[in-house]
Design a protein around this motif. Structure first.
Motif, mmCIF file in Angstrom:
data_model
loop_
_atom_site.group_PDB
_atom_site.id
_atom_site.type_symbol
_atom_site.label_atom_id
_atom_site.label_comp_id
_atom_site.label_asym_id
_atom_site.label_seq_id
_atom_site.Cartn_x
_atom_site.Cartn_y
_atom_site.Cartn_z
ATOM 1 N N ALA A 1 0.830 -1.208 0.000
ATOM 2 C CA ALA A 1 0.000 0.000 0.000
ATOM 3 C C ALA A 1 0.869 1.265 0.000
ATOM 4 C CB ALA A 1 -0.934 -0.008 1.210
ATOM 5 N N PHE A 2 1.881 1.293 0.867
ATOM 6 C CA PHE A 2 2.744 2.470 0.925
ATOM 7 C C PHE A 2 3.594 2.610 -0.336
ATOM 8 C CE2 PHE A 2 1.932 2.605 5.555
ATOM 9 C CZ PHE A 2 1.720 3.979 5.684
ATOM 10 N N TRP A 3 3.951 1.482 -0.969
ATOM 11 C CA TRP A 3 4.732 1.562 -2.201
ATOM 12 C C TRP A 3 3.917 2.239 -3.301
ATOM 13 C CZ3 TRP A 3 8.040 -3.121 -4.278
ATOM 14 C CH2 TRP A 3 9.045 -2.618 -5.122
ATOM 15 N N HIS A 4 2.640 1.872 -3.410
ATOM 16 C CA HIS A 4 1.782 2.515 -4.404
ATOM 17 C C HIS A 4 1.607 3.998 -4.091
ATOM 18 C CE1 HIS A 4 0.388 -0.790 -7.003
ATOM 19 N NE2 HIS A 4 0.639 -1.542 -5.954
ATOM 20 N N LEU A 5 1.469 4.331 -2.812
ATOM 21 C CA LEU A 5 1.382 5.744 -2.438
ATOM 22 C C LEU A 5 2.664 6.479 -2.794
ATOM 23 C CD1 LEU A 5 -0.377 5.512 1.054
ATOM 24 C CD2 LEU A 5 -1.318 6.530 -1.036
ATOM 25 N N SER A 6 3.794 5.808 -2.594
ATOM 26 C CA SER A 6 5.074 6.422 -2.935
ATOM 27 C C SER A 6 5.165 6.692 -4.428
ATOM 28 C CB SER A 6 6.217 5.505 -2.492
ATOM 29 O OG SER A 6 7.476 6.050 -2.817
ATOM 30 N N LEU A 7 4.729 5.715 -5.242
ATOM 31 C CA LEU A 7 4.784 5.887 -6.694
ATOM 32 C C LEU A 7 3.890 7.029 -7.161
ATOM 33 C CD1 LEU A 7 4.764 2.138 -7.750
ATOM 34 C CD2 LEU A 7 6.638 3.745 -8.091
ATOM 35 N N ASP A 8 2.825 7.296 -6.406
ATOM 36 C CA ASP A 8 1.905 8.379 -6.767
ATOM 37 C C ASP A 8 2.439 9.756 -6.358
ATOM 38 O OD1 ASP A 8 0.021 6.789 -7.967
ATOM 39 O OD2 ASP A 8 -1.187 6.533 -6.163
ATOM 40 N N ASN A 9 3.422 9.789 -5.454
ATOM 41 C CA ASN A 9 3.853 11.066 -4.890
ATOM 42 C C ASN A 9 5.327 11.379 -5.103
ATOM 43 O OD1 ASN A 9 1.474 12.226 -3.065
ATOM 44 N ND2 ASN A 9 1.442 9.994 -2.887
ATOM 45 N N ARG A 50 13.959 16.361 -4.120
ATOM 46 C CA ARG A 50 13.349 17.689 -4.144
ATOM 47 C C ARG A 50 12.275 17.786 -3.072
ATOM 48 N NH1 ARG A 50 12.398 18.521 -10.674
ATOM 49 N NH2 ARG A 50 14.620 18.465 -11.283
ATOM 50 N N PRO A 51 11.972 19.002 -2.594
ATOM 51 C CA PRO A 51 10.940 19.161 -1.552
ATOM 52 C C PRO A 51 9.590 18.576 -1.949
ATOM 53 C CG PRO A 51 12.207 21.184 -1.794
ATOM 54 C CD PRO A 51 12.653 20.283 -2.906
ATOM 55 N N GLU A 52 9.226 18.701 -3.219
ATOM 56 C CA GLU A 52 7.915 18.199 -3.635
ATOM 57 C C GLU A 52 7.841 16.668 -3.632
ATOM 58 O OE1 GLU A 52 10.096 19.562 -7.467
ATOM 59 O OE2 GLU A 52 9.897 20.166 -5.369
ATOM 60 N N ASN A 53 8.997 16.026 -3.502
ATOM 61 C CA ASN A 53 9.019 14.561 -3.454
ATOM 62 C C ASN A 53 9.082 14.014 -2.033
ATOM 63 O OD1 ASN A 53 8.998 14.367 -6.262
ATOM 64 N ND2 ASN A 53 11.231 14.313 -6.409
ATOM 65 N N LEU A 54 9.142 14.897 -1.030
ATOM 66 C CA LEU A 54 9.375 14.440 0.338
ATOM 67 C C LEU A 54 8.299 13.481 0.833
ATOM 68 C CD1 LEU A 54 10.718 17.639 2.173
ATOM 69 C CD2 LEU A 54 11.969 15.572 1.505
ATOM 70 N N LEU A 55 7.035 13.776 0.537
ATOM 71 C CA LEU A 55 5.958 12.894 0.991
ATOM 72 C C LEU A 55 6.087 11.519 0.360
ATOM 73 C CD1 LEU A 55 3.362 12.497 2.592
ATOM 74 C CD2 LEU A 55 2.082 13.357 0.608
ATOM 75 N N GLY A 56 6.315 11.494 -0.938
ATOM 76 C CA GLY A 56 6.489 10.208 -1.614
ATOM 77 C C GLY A 56 7.711 9.462 -1.124
ATOM 78 N N ASP A 57 8.800 10.192 -0.845
ATOM 79 C CA ASP A 57 10.008 9.555 -0.310
ATOM 80 C C ASP A 57 9.732 8.965 1.075
ATOM 81 O OD1 ASP A 57 11.211 10.442 -2.604
ATOM 82 O OD2 ASP A 57 12.252 12.119 -1.652
ATOM 83 N N ALA A 58 8.950 9.680 1.889
ATOM 84 C CA ALA A 58 8.584 9.164 3.215
ATOM 85 C C ALA A 58 7.749 7.896 3.085
ATOM 86 C CB ALA A 58 7.811 10.227 3.999
ATOM 87 N N TYR A 59 6.829 7.876 2.121
ATOM 88 C CA TYR A 59 6.057 6.666 1.864
ATOM 89 C C TYR A 59 6.983 5.519 1.448
ATOM 90 C CZ TYR A 59 1.623 9.267 1.986
ATOM 91 O OH TYR A 59 0.544 10.009 2.374
ATOM 92 N N GLY A 60 8.022 5.842 0.688
ATOM 93 C CA GLY A 60 8.979 4.825 0.288
ATOM 94 C C GLY A 60 9.712 4.229 1.481
ATOM 95 N N LEU A 61 10.107 5.076 2.426
ATOM 96 C CA LEU A 61 10.753 4.570 3.643
ATOM 97 C C LEU A 61 9.780 3.731 4.472
ATOM 98 C CD1 LEU A 61 12.867 7.661 4.782
ATOM 99 C CD2 LEU A 61 13.706 5.486 3.863
ATOM 100 N N ALA A 62 8.508 4.155 4.528
ATOM 101 C CA ALA A 62 7.493 3.349 5.224
ATOM 102 C C ALA A 62 7.358 1.985 4.564
ATOM 103 C CB ALA A 62 6.156 4.085 5.229
ATOM 104 N N THR A 63 7.452 1.960 3.238
ATOM 105 C CA THR A 63 7.430 0.687 2.515
ATOM 106 C C THR A 63 8.543 -0.220 3.001
ATOM 107 O OG1 THR A 63 6.530 1.762 0.539
ATOM 108 C CG2 THR A 63 7.618 -0.359 0.232
#
Length: 226
Positions: free
Chosen positions: A20-28, A83-96
């Protein structure tokens, strides 16, 4: 016992959370960032192993792990974007990575009691228990409308889930989870090779260097043991 099967379901829930978090990461964030951060699992496995079970690893193993992860970064380095705009997606990636690390650590302990097939069955149920409500909440169609759609689902189930993940579960009965997780860094290399064979894609210097570094890191980690 009920506790054992509960452990299997929990391991499956960890895997579902990771997906689930990986898909969120790919979206962000972009694919390179999502791939790199999702493959940080070996770091969390070493940290969790020390904090929870006082497991120690050799400096040679840590060095090999660092080399392999650096290779993964190099493999996607051409498109990596911090980049700052990728921070949320990067955080989702770490959660993954955290969820996948928890899944592998739970399975390593459960595999001393359960066969590969039993572990796959019950963890898949646990995974479905997490992903089905999330999928229904999206409001998207749940049933493929074409034969091609069904064939893709069947291929994902047989090739990726049963065969691919099944071999990972089997390996956890024979390898330390810390080393097995580093071995999973071969996945980006496999994707690169299939891109060449199936899609006719070319190789960049970043990809060649990254693949060589990953293989070197896995070799050093294996030599170092745990």
């Amino acid at each position: 016992s009920f506790r054992d099967y509960g452990g299997l379901l929990l391991a499956g829930a960890f895997f579902g959370g990771g997906l689930a978090f990986w898909h969120l990461s790919l979206d962000n964030t972009n694919v390179a960032n999502a791939t790199l951060f999702a493959n940080a699992g070996p770091i969390f496995i070493v940290v969790f192993g020390w904090l929870l079970f006082r497991q120690r690893v050799t400096m040679t193993f840590l060095g090999g792990m660092a080399i392999a992860i650096a290779g993964a970064a190099c493999l996607v380095g051409g498109t990596l974007s911090l980049r700052p705009e990728n921070l949320l997606g990067d955080a989702y990636g770490l959660a993954t990575a955290v969820f996948f690390a928890s899944y592998l650590m739970a399975l390593e302990r459960l595999r001393t009691t359960f066969s590969t097939a039993t572990a796959m069955l019950w963890t898949s149920i646990g995974t479905a228990g997490v992903l089905l409500p999330l999928a229904l909440a999206t409001g998207e169609p749940m049933i493929p409308e074409t034969a091609f759609g069904w064939s893709m689902l069947l291929a994902l189930a047989v090739v990726s889930q049963v065969a691919g993940l099944g071999m990972v579960v089997y390996a956890l009965a024979h390898l330390p989870v810390s080393f097995a997780s580093i071995g999973l860094l071969l996945e980006p290399i496999a994707v690169m090779v299939m891109g060449i064979v199936i899609l006719g894609e070319g190789l960049s210097p970043w990809q060649i260097a990254g693949a060589a570094i990953i293989l070197s890191g896995i070799y050093v980690a294996r030599r170092g043991g745990t």
